[in-house]
Scaffold this active site. Structure first.
Site, mmCIF file in Angstrom:
data_model
loop_
_atom_site.group_PDB
_atom_site.id
_atom_site.type_symbol
_atom_site.label_atom_id
_atom_site.label_comp_id
_atom_site.label_asym_id
_atom_site.label_seq_id
_atom_site.Cartn_x
_atom_site.Cartn_y
_atom_site.Cartn_z
ATOM 1 N N CYS B 110 0.901 -1.146 0.000
ATOM 2 C CA CYS B 110 0.000 0.000 0.000
ATOM 3 C C CYS B 110 0.947 1.205 0.000
ATOM 4 O O CYS B 110 1.966 1.189 0.689
ATOM 5 C CB CYS B 110 -0.852 -0.020 1.257
ATOM 6 S SG CYS B 110 -2.069 1.299 1.256
ATOM 7 N N ASN B 214 -9.518 3.302 3.081
ATOM 8 C CA ASN B 214 -8.892 4.628 3.153
ATOM 9 C C ASN B 214 -8.191 5.016 1.846
ATOM 10 O O ASN B 214 -7.468 6.001 1.803
ATOM 11 C CB ASN B 214 -7.924 4.705 4.348
ATOM 12 C CG ASN B 214 -6.811 3.689 4.253
ATOM 13 O OD1 ASN B 214 -6.773 2.884 3.326
ATOM 14 N ND2 ASN B 214 -5.916 3.704 5.214
ATOM 15 N N MET B 389 -9.146 13.862 4.267
ATOM 16 C CA MET B 389 -9.731 14.516 3.087
ATOM 17 C C MET B 389 -10.199 15.950 3.328
ATOM 18 O O MET B 389 -10.574 16.642 2.378
ATOM 19 C CB MET B 389 -10.869 13.669 2.524
ATOM 20 C CG MET B 389 -12.038 13.495 3.451
ATOM 21 S SD MET B 389 -13.415 12.755 2.554
ATOM 22 C CE MET B 389 -13.750 11.312 3.529
ATOM 23 N N HIS B 412 3.219 7.345 8.131
ATOM 24 C CA HIS B 412 2.649 7.110 6.796
ATOM 25 C C HIS B 412 1.391 7.918 6.549
ATOM 26 O O HIS B 412 0.830 7.886 5.464
ATOM 27 C CB HIS B 412 2.366 5.639 6.583
ATOM 28 C CG HIS B 412 1.050 5.146 7.130
ATOM 29 N ND1 HIS B 412 0.627 5.399 8.417
ATOM 30 C CD2 HIS B 412 0.068 4.410 6.559
ATOM 31 C CE1 HIS B 412 -0.549 4.832 8.591
ATOM 32 N NE2 HIS B 412 -0.927 4.228 7.503
#
Lengths: 140, 489
Positions: B110, B214, B389, B412
């Site tokens: 990811c 996510n 977001m 991260h």
């Protein structure tokens, strides 16, 4: 009936029933319900799933992982689960399940969440007084 | 060195030691079996968050893995995961250490990439809704989403072997993209034969898809530059419109993790490994199973590199359609944040190869590292840190201090603060959409839960997390980006 278990990053559920067979069936419903509403899944096709593992927990892990695999790879989801768990002694536990459902139709099936995998985190399948229960956390 | 206790009202008071404002230690005396101390990078506020879930116990459990070097590390965005905490870093001795699929996670490789346009925000705003709609149409997202590319067995194996290089061969990538991707988008020693048929079947229709949870594709603009010379060398400027892509190896990687959790768990006893959490299932790096996992993981990681590269291609197509030549996008960098990698580090005064697990942590190398090509050899590695977001994301750069303390790793993201259950109950999707829109952000998601569970309030404040990284000296801030448009799975 499944109870949702909180987790900071992801999600879990607890199911309980009078029999171990029923706990496996209810766990199948609970997992599928995280992905989409099982009431909207018509029983158009049936399959037989046979799995085995050394412990009840491992059997639950492979059982639910199988349902995720079928959803992701073959785009099928199930709303009816009839499971039989056999304690085969030294060779562990065996599950034989008949599942009924259909291929996912994006027009009718509103997807709720995607489940990446079943975790071994605090995975439990045990008996408490006269009830069996399972606690499962999934990675979302 | 002062060692001050904390006062959090949790069991950690009296256990957790404060080394300074950004370093907190769980001594190895905390739990029988810990081989090293656990070192958590945080701020006083962030460490309090970590005290309220299982993050710190999980960080302590990782300290029990055979062969662990220096410390079990947690980054400032640490939160409860499975086995490993999310935001955890563990480097292992390659001779007597272990590899743990849980230390990489279900979503192998990811990661995040940042594409830079040359357009200022004021030129994009008038077409923002059109752009969000076009991207939503072009990039398959959501549960069960399938990509337009159907792969046969040979082609899929080729992707598993070559990653972004495969995309380059098909003109879905440029040579410059490859230069600007960690590992040049191609992990060493992948073996498609170690990836199960089930994993391949899950993955073969999912190439070029975002997925859900996510994962996202965001249109952002550079809101603040912190370090101008580095920003200049990266090609970042104030007001610049950028695109951030966050996704991984989809069902293929998830199945590889599932397969190896099943394989390794029962084998641990034969390797005399006992651990308190089954999700920490592991095998010696030198064992056949350890080697098989690393080859399968590398193959899945290559799938993820190719996946982000294809999403880049769809994004470029949309930008070209809407903005013509001006819509060209240059890749700043692509970083993985779920990976185990062989790297050279200085341990006890000696340079040696170690296996670094980063589970929700990003590699952050300083200037001079041979893994960095071109200009990054001089500037250091760009580190892409997505926030949430509604607030911000960051570009950082790696430091020498990180090599000393964290095996060249930083956080991260912002890290979750609130459970999905609570986030879903707290806010309606329509309210979140309205709030984002009031802030000038257009969001589009395939599911309502995709918005409610990922609401900005579900995350820790990214400014605080990045400040903790900066204050500890393990990463420097280069630029902050604000969201304009959000595509969620």
């Amino acid at each position: 009936m499944a109870i949702e278990l909180e987790h900071t990053a992801d999600l879990g559920f607890r199911v309980s029933a009078r029999s171990l067979d029923r706990v496996f069936e209810d766990a199948g419903v609970a997992l599928t319900n995280l992905i989409l509403d099982t009431h909207l899944i018509m029983r158009k096709e049936s399959r037989k799933i046979t799995l085995s593992s050394m412990t009840r927990e491992d059997l639950m892990f492979v059982w639910l992982s199988e349902l995720i695999y079928l959803f992701d790879a073959e785009h099928v989801a199930f709303s009816e689960f009839v499971a039989t768990i056999v304690n085969a002694g030294r060779v562990g536990f065996r599950l034989e399940a008949f599942v009924s459902g259909e291929r996912i139709d994006p027009q009718r099936h509103q997807i709720r969440s995607y489940i990446k995998g079943i975790t071994l985190h605090q995975l439990q399948v045990a008996q408490d007084a006269d009830e069996w229960y399972a606690e499962v956390y999934v990675d979302m | 060195m002062p060692k001050i206790g904390l006062s959090t009202g949790t069991k950690w008071d009296g256990i957790l030691q404060t080394r300074d404002d950004c370093r907190f230690v769980i001594p190895k005396s905390y739990k029988a079996g810990m081989l090293v101390d656990a070192l958590i990078f945080a701020s006083p506020k962030l460490i309090e968050y970590a005290c309220h879930d299982l993050s710190l116990d999980q960080t302590a459990n990782v300290a029990m893995l055979p062969g662990i070097l220096r410390h079990s590390l947690a980054m400032p965005d640490v939160h409860q995961g499975y086995g490993f905490p999310i935001g955890g870093v563990a480097a292992m001795d390659t001779e007597d250490g272990v590899v743990s699929p849980g230390g990489v996670g279900f979503d192998i490789n990811c990661g995040v990439r940042l594409l830079m346009s040359s357009l200022p925000v004021q030129e994009v705003r008038p077409k923002l809704r059109q752009l969000v709609d076009a991207l939503f149409e072009a990039v398959p997202a959501g549960t069960g989403s399938t990509g337009p590319i159907k792969l046969n067995h040979t082609e899929l194996d080729s992707i598993l072997r070559s990653g972004s290089q495969w995309a380059l061969e098909h003109n879905w990538a440029t040579e410059d993209d490859i230069e600007h991707t960690e590992e040049r988008g191609q992990m060493k020693q992948p073996d498609p034969a170690q990836v199960s048929e089930r994993a391949k079947k899950r993955g073969n229709s999912q190439l070029g898809t975002l997925g859900s949870g996510n994962h996202f594709l965001e249109i952002q603009y550079v809101d603040e530059i912190f370090e101008r010379p580095t920003a200049d060398s990266f090609g970042l400027f104030e007001g610049q419109v950028c695109f951030m892509i966050h996704c991984g190896s989809r069902g293929l990687g998830h199945q590889v993790c599932t397969d190896f959790l099943s394989t390794m768990g029962p084998l641990m006893a034969s390797y005399q490994i006992t651990l308190p959490d089954r999700e920490l299932a592991c095998c010696p790096i030198s064992s056949p199973e350890g080697a098989r996992y690393l080859s399968a993981m590398a193959a899945a990681a290559n799938f993820a590199f190719a996946n982000r590269q294809l999403i880049t291609f769809w994004t470029r197509q949309v930008m070209s359609r809407l903005f013509g030549e001006q819509g060209r996008l240059k890749l700043l960098y692509d970083v993985a944040h779920n990976m185990a990698k062989m790297e050279k580090h200085r341990v006890n005064g000696q340079q040696k190869e170690v296996l670094v697990h980063r589970k929700g942590a990003t590699r952050a190398f300083p200037p001079g590292r041979s893994e960095l090509g071109g200009a990054f050899l001089i500037s250091g590695q760009p580190v892409i840190i997505p926030g949430d977001m509604g607030r911000a994301s960051y570009v950082l750069v790696g430091t020498e201090q990180a090599m000393e303390e964290t095996f060249g790793s930083v956080c991260h993201g912002a890290g979750r603060l609130m459970s999905r259950t609570r986030a879903r109950k707290q806010r309606k999707a329509s309210d979140i959409m309205a709030e984002l829109e009031a802030a000038g952000i257009i969001a589009k998601a395939t599911t309502r839960d995709g918005l409610t569970e990922e609401a900005p309030a579900a995350y820790k404040p990214i400014d605080e997390v990045v400040a903790a990284v900066y204050n500890a000296g393990i990463g420097r801030r280069v630029a902050r980006l604000r969201p304009l448009g959000v595509i969620k799975g």
